[in-house]
Design an enzyme around this catalytic site. Sequence first.
Site, short mmCIF file in Angstrom:
data_model
loop_
_atom_site.label_atom_id
_atom_site.label_comp_id
_atom_site.label_asym_id
_atom_site.label_seq_id
_atom_site.Cartn_x
_atom_site.Cartn_y
_atom_site.Cartn_z
N LYS A 1 -5.56 4.58 8.93
CA LYS A 1 -6.51 5.40 7.95
C LYS A 1 -7.91 5.68 8.79
O LYS A 1 -8.26 5.24 9.72
CB LYS A 1 -7.14 3.97 7.16
CG LYS A 1 -7.82 4.57 6.05
CD LYS A 1 -8.50 3.25 5.00
CE LYS A 1 -9.07 3.79 3.78
NZ LYS A 1 -9.44 2.63 2.68
N SER B 1 -12.80 -3.72 -0.59
CA SER B 1 -12.99 -3.48 0.99
C SER B 1 -14.80 -3.38 1.08
O SER B 1 -15.25 -2.81 0.03
CB SER B 1 -12.52 -1.94 1.36
OG SER B 1 -11.06 -1.97 1.27
N ARG C 1 0.81 -1.13 -0.12
CA ARG C 1 -0.10 -0.04 0.01
C ARG C 1 0.95 1.27 -0.06
O ARG C 1 1.56 1.44 0.84
CB ARG C 1 -0.99 0.10 1.28
CG ARG C 1 -1.78 1.41 1.21
CD ARG C 1 -2.94 1.07 2.38
NE ARG C 1 -2.09 1.15 3.67
CZ ARG C 1 -3.13 0.69 4.57
NH1 ARG C 1 -4.44 0.61 4.54
NH2 ARG C 1 -2.61 0.89 6.10
#
Length: 215
Positions: free
Chosen positions: A135, A106, A37
């Site tokens: 996040k 997700s 990521r």
Amino acid sequence: MDLTLYLVTGRYDFSDEKFLAVIEEACKNGVTLVQLREKELVTGKFYELALKVKAVTDQYQVPLIINDRVDICLAVDAAGVHIGDDELPVDVVRSLIGPEKILGVSAKTVARGLEAEEAGADYLGIGAIFPTKTKDTPLTSKETLKAINVAVTIPSVAIGGIKEDNLTDFCGTGIAGISIVSEIMRAEAVGEKVRRLKEKIVEVLDADPTLQIED
């Protein structure tokens, strides 16, 4: 596709050498999937880093998943891609990567989970379950986690603030594994941490594999 212990990378202030060393230790000691990521890197740098990470994951036969970037996934021939709510539609991503690559999506609701499965997702990432600095996102309750897993037939991983000391909270939730960021990436002894996490989540999954839904 083994989702038991799914590492999502975080760069923090690591050099490339330190970053790659952490990933290698994690692969060597039991992570079953690695997701790269990178939210800040420009495309060229992301591509170069993805090639380096893939060299590590390939060495240990751990599938590499690229977060969000279908182009990077295809460019380095990664095992697959994981997308969030604000990315391309799931069916479009599936058409771009083809039927053989892994597609993760997700999901925070039953509707999103069902939609993703119908459009071609191979697995769901559900969360954040606990507060996380990684996040800024609303939390997903364990009741919702269970409800999504009842509704869909594809496997899922729980994500968000998961630590060694809260793994037992996932008994009876129907997950196939857990997704970890800082608990591995910032561990003082990465290998030892990965081995303990792997042992404990396997115990949780084996001890109570049946999905429990309250009336």
